[in-house]
Design an enzyme around this catalytic site. Structure first.
Site, short mmCIF file in Angstrom:
data_model
loop_
_atom_site.label_atom_id
_atom_site.label_comp_id
_atom_site.label_asym_id
_atom_site.label_seq_id
_atom_site.Cartn_x
_atom_site.Cartn_y
_atom_site.Cartn_z
N ASP A 1 -8.71 -6.60 -4.35
CA ASP A 1 -8.37 -5.27 -3.88
C ASP A 1 -9.14 -3.90 -4.72
OD1 ASP A 1 -7.26 -3.00 -2.78
OD2 ASP A 1 -5.24 -3.57 -3.21
N SER B 1 0.70 -1.20 -0.11
CA SER B 1 -0.15 0.10 0.07
C SER B 1 1.01 1.22 0.14
CB SER B 1 -0.90 -0.10 1.20
OG SER B 1 -1.74 0.83 1.26
N ARG C 1 -11.35 5.46 10.95
CA ARG C 1 -10.99 4.39 10.86
C ARG C 1 -12.12 3.29 10.52
NH1 ARG C 1 -6.23 1.56 10.14
NH2 ARG C 1 -6.15 -0.19 11.64
N HIS D 1 -7.85 -5.41 -0.13
CA HIS D 1 -6.60 -4.49 0.08
C HIS D 1 -5.68 -5.07 1.16
CE1 HIS D 1 -3.88 -1.37 -0.34
NE2 HIS D 1 -4.04 -0.80 0.80
N ASP D 2 -6.16 -5.40 2.22
CA ASP D 2 -5.78 -6.26 3.37
C ASP D 2 -4.92 -7.66 3.18
OD1 ASP D 2 -5.75 -4.33 5.57
OD2 ASP D 2 -7.42 -5.19 6.56
#
Lengths: 375, 375
Positions: A319, A154, A224, A352-353
């Site tokens: 992602d 990222s 968050r 994405h994680d």
């Protein structure tokens, strides 16, 4: 507790840079400190060093654990250790908390040496280039002239790319995972909503909340929560949470009905309890501002012509924050420059994680690439 | 100002329901009012009525303009009018502000007849079924036994579907556009963040802000900003805004750098100035709760077996909020029941908001379908 091939108990170190450093935004820091960790041993030729760059909420604590908290596993512990893909028996691995961070490096919570008070909102905005410049001073300090590799996911991948442009002779390999050559309008939009959540929190006090002993927890929490939606794939969210109810039925209130609500609130609350709001703000701006092609008429290939390193680019099919298409832009621009570039598009459902997980094919791709790097 | 084929100047009307109505959540409203508008004329057979259901922030004001504000064009004016796809020379079109709304129908800003004070947070949570039930009372009042069609986009489409299940004999055609048979975990997640933005705004005061003469504008603004990101497609956002800067260069502050930031702030501010926070909250919950398959073991086909109407289902390729796959679920479930269903998947780049635009292929599909409906 660490597994059998953990780097074990690690101790953060400090690097003090006692001279001013000019920043891209025009400001300067009179001095700064970086907190970092190292795993493995620097070889005699000083040629086996690998820098791990962290993303938005990461830190210098990449692997192993801290003596006082045995469950404090580093954020990339599944990747870094003896016998692991980033093998600490071969490489000397350096993790560093970026400038402006809130894990010990000089940042908004640090005292401003010119006033004696905390920087707070007076801490200058930073860019990926500033981070790389500060990291280069740490490399000087450690006697590392050239990194065998700089690796990151990222925002960490952006730093790895920037290293190849700012210091082309000081880096042999770039490993950019789940990254992008610049943010899209939608990426910026999500960052902007997160920033507005923090900036409009009455406890933000223009960024000088720490002086008052408060934190803009509501804003951080929302930021968050928004972030987490973009870190997970739609598919994985459906698989993991779906429309599963927390209790027996619908509550007809604004309490928690669905498991996904519980998850997001928990993640938001946890984050707001420890992360610094000013660090969050400046980090999202560094993300927004990253655009190496900007000074080259928007042409990424021209921008990447400066790079001399070999590249491994990795993306994940699910992602949607930094989709495979964004990674392919990097790959194509490198190919236009006839640079050595390997590309892996991993079919992993975690969005994405994924870059933080130990998906077998993903780790196999990293291992294969890293094994071929001469120490 | 209206174009040549506008329905022209329109006047909202009121329907007073002076009896209690039980709600799905267990509560009841002692009485309620709905504000509505009509365009065209109800024929002698009372067989040409079309109900337009609105989405999250829509209203009863579907077409035409109000005398005091000539630029107050209805939100679906491009679709509804003489000679337009929903032709008011053929159909008697009814637009209604849903129960719990903030445009004049009984909602959280209305006085609670049992206390004399505004309902505020004491207004009960509602479901799509409750809305349809209230709309059915309006239909009774208007002498409309059977709708020629019920049409809506997004949440409006859910109401149209619900009509076919709750009152299968009172609706001949369902037109569900950019809709879904239920929200995904990601859909709920976005709603939850928007709700938390409002609920955690210090000016929310547990939902009784109106009594204090304040509004949770910060929360509403954030909720709308988040919403807008999901209404637009990634592609269209890049095309419309990209990384275009507002000023000459990067500001290195938290002011506006990029056009997309300016757009979102503007949309957020505009919305927070007029929309009611409690209405926003309860509307997102109605969205989350909608799931006709829930009482049928999660099987949509079993749920839709009750429907007798013919269906037109429309989706847009770039809609990632309610993607074409979600519309296809509805289509397949209807096909399993051998119901008459037409499906149009429109290649339009405007994302979820496409349903509000006058894309030529989209309007042609609606026109073709509506022309075949016998008045």
């Amino acid at each position: 507790m660490p597994d059998g091939n953990s780097v074990g108990c690690v101790v953060p170190q400090r690097f003090c840079h006692d001279a001013p450093m000019a920043l891209k935004g025009g400001g300067r820091l009179p001095s700064f400190e970086l907190v970092f960790e190292t795993y493995g041993s620097l070889n005699a030729a000083r040629s086996n060093a690998v820098l791990v760059c962290h993303a938005l909420s990461g830190s210098h604590h990449v692997a192993g654990f801290h003596a006082d908290t045995p469950d404090s596993e580093g954020w990339w512990d599944n990747l870094v250790g003896p016998g692991k893909p980033l093998d600490t028996e071969k490489f000397f691995v350096v993790g560093v908390n970026n400038l402006g961070g809130c894990y010990g490096s000089t940042g908004p919570l640090s005292p401003n040496p010119e006033t004696g008070k905390r920087y707070g909102a007076d801490f200058p905005l930073l860019t990926v280039e500033d981070w790389v410049l500060a990291q280069s001073r740490l490399a000087d300090h450690l006697g590392i002239d050239t990194w065998a590799a700089v690796i990151g996911g990222s925002l960490g991948g952006m730093q790895a790319i920037e290293w190849s442009l700012k210091f082309p002779e000081r880096i042999r390999h770039v490993i950019a995972i789940a990254s992008a050559p610049k943010l899209s309008a939608q990426n910026i939009a999500f960052n902007e909503v997160a920033r507005q959540a923090i900036l409009s929190d009455p406890e933000f006090h223009g960024g000088h909340y720490a002086e008052r002993g408060v934190v803009p927890a509501r804003g951080l929490r929302l930021a968050r929560m928004i972030g987490h939606i973009t870190y997970l794939s739609d598919d994985q969210m459906n698989e993991k949470f779906g429309r599963q109810l927390r209790g027996g039925g619908l509550g007809f209130s604004y309490g928690i009905d669905f498991e996904i609500e519980s998850y997001l609130r928990y993640q938001g609350d946890k984050f707001a309890a420890f992360f610094d709001a000013n660090t969050y703000l400046l980090t999202t701006k560094a993300l927004d501002y990253f655009d190496p092609a900007l000074d080259h008429g928007g042409d990424l290939a021209t921008a990447l012509a400066a790079a001399r390193a070999s590249f491994l680019v990795v993306s994940f099919t699910t992602d949607w924050r930094f989709s495979p298409a964004r990674s392919r832009e990097i790959v194509f621009a490198l190919m236009q420059n006839r640079r050595r570039v390997a590309y892996a598009e991993i079919d992993c459902d975690a969005g994405h994680d994924s870059f933080l997980l130990d998906d077998a094919r993903y780790h196999a791709a990293l291992r294969a690439y890293l094994e071929k790097i001469k120490p």
